[in-house]
Write an enzyme that holds these catalytic residues in place. Structure first.
Site, short mmCIF file in Angstrom:
data_model
loop_
_atom_site.label_atom_id
_atom_site.label_comp_id
_atom_site.label_asym_id
_atom_site.label_seq_id
_atom_site.Cartn_x
_atom_site.Cartn_y
_atom_site.Cartn_z
N HIS A 1 0.80 -1.22 0.00
CA HIS A 1 0.00 0.00 0.00
C HIS A 1 0.84 1.28 0.00
CE1 HIS A 1 -3.29 -2.68 1.95
NE2 HIS A 1 -3.35 -2.70 0.62
N CYS B 1 2.70 15.83 -11.70
CA CYS B 1 3.94 15.51 -12.41
C CYS B 1 4.65 14.28 -11.86
CB CYS B 1 4.89 16.71 -12.36
SG CYS B 1 5.52 17.12 -10.71
#
Length: 313
Positions: free
Chosen positions: A137, A148
């Protein structure tokens, strides 16, 4: 009647209630399955001061965590998340590996662990010395720009949050799971959240939120390691989240036995070959010590046999 470990291994569809000492049962399981796929959960980190999400029945102790959709789609939810994170982050930043992390690192060093797949985001297995790991996770100590994809340390985000919100930095609140804190009754709308210094995009912890998919490459790497393992050891997880539970399902489907160490119910109780209801740090420490003792005894036996053979030569 309680089943023996051998009988349990032969019937992986039933939960095993062994009458023998739990550490002996677990050591026997590990001895018969020398290459383990280890799946860990929040129970491994509670001794390190990081609260868990669920009770012994596998139910939520608190409201369910924020979803990806709420975080990205609602500015107030995002401000609330980062405000609580500002207050709660020191618990994560100062947490140190506990007994379970250290024991699993010892097991890996002795060649017993093929892969450690953790559902935790705290990085404590890595800090304890485990190297064959996948953070299913993600990691809470990293911040990701959704625009970005620039990644920066969470510690830098903390400095920015504190500088922009000095009054919030003085707040104290009870720690909650994964760097959260129980901060309520505040004007979250006034909380100032920084944007990406590179592109001005939205910043998010580099963890998998509810409603978000685990990156495909992590899942594939985990399945590849599972295919090479002799058995699965679940440590400190109720397996209520499907992203972890599916690996237990896959193991059972492939005929691989699964053992679990957990204080309470798990989603996989009817799939387990062995269940040890014991504090996970205590159980794993006993396992590592017992296997080390047996390995040392075997080495002594080999050395003794070699000495005897040389004497008769």
């Amino acid at each position: 009647m309680a089943k023996s470990p051998a009988a349990c291994a032969a019937t992986p569809a039933a939960v095993c209630s062994v009458a023998m000492d739990a550490s002996t049962s677990l050591a026997d399981f590990a001895a018969r399955h020398p290459r383990l796929f280890v799946l860990t959960g929040a129970g491994c980190s509670t001794d390190s001061g990081i609260p868990d999400y669920r009770d012994v029945n596998g139910d939520w102790k608190r409201p369910s965590p924020v979803t990806l959709q709420a975080f990205t789609g609602d500015e107030l939810t995002r401000r609330r998340y980062w405000a609580r994170s500002l207050v709660g982050w020191p618990t994560m930043a100062t947490a140190e590996p506990g007994a379970s992390h250290r024991a699993l690192a010892r097991l890996e060093a002795s060649g017993r662990v093929g892969l450690l797949l953790t559902q935790n985001v705290d990085g404590l297995h890595d800090a304890a010395g485990s190297r064959q790991t996948i953070d299913l996770h993600g990691r809470i100590d990293t911040v990701r720009c959704l625009g970005c994809e620039t990644r920066t340390p969470r510690a830098e985000m903390q400095q920015s949050l504190r500088a922009r919100n000095p009054a919030w930095a003085a707040l104290e609140a009870r720690a909650a799971p994964d760097g959260d804190a129980d901060v309520e009754d505040q004007d979250f709308a006034s909380f100032d959240v920084p944007t990406c210094p590179v592109c001005g995009g939205m910043l998010k912890p580099d963890v998998v939120f509810f409603g978000e998919s685990v990156p495909r490459e992590r899942v594939q790497a985990a399945y590849a390691a599972l295919s090479e393992a002799d058995a699965v050891l679940v440590a400190g997880s109720s397996l209520m989240v499907y992203s972890g539970f599916r690996f237990v399902q896959a193991a059972v489907a492939a005929g691989k036995p699964v053992a679990a160490v957990n204080l309470g119910r798990t989603r996989a109780d009817d799939l387990l070959a062995l269940k040890v209801v014991q504090p996970v740090g205590e159980a794993l420490t006993a396992l590592a010590e017992q296997l080390a003792h047996e390995r040392q005894g075997s080495a002594i036996d080999v050395a003794t046999a070699a000495t005897g053979a040389a004497w008769f030569t």
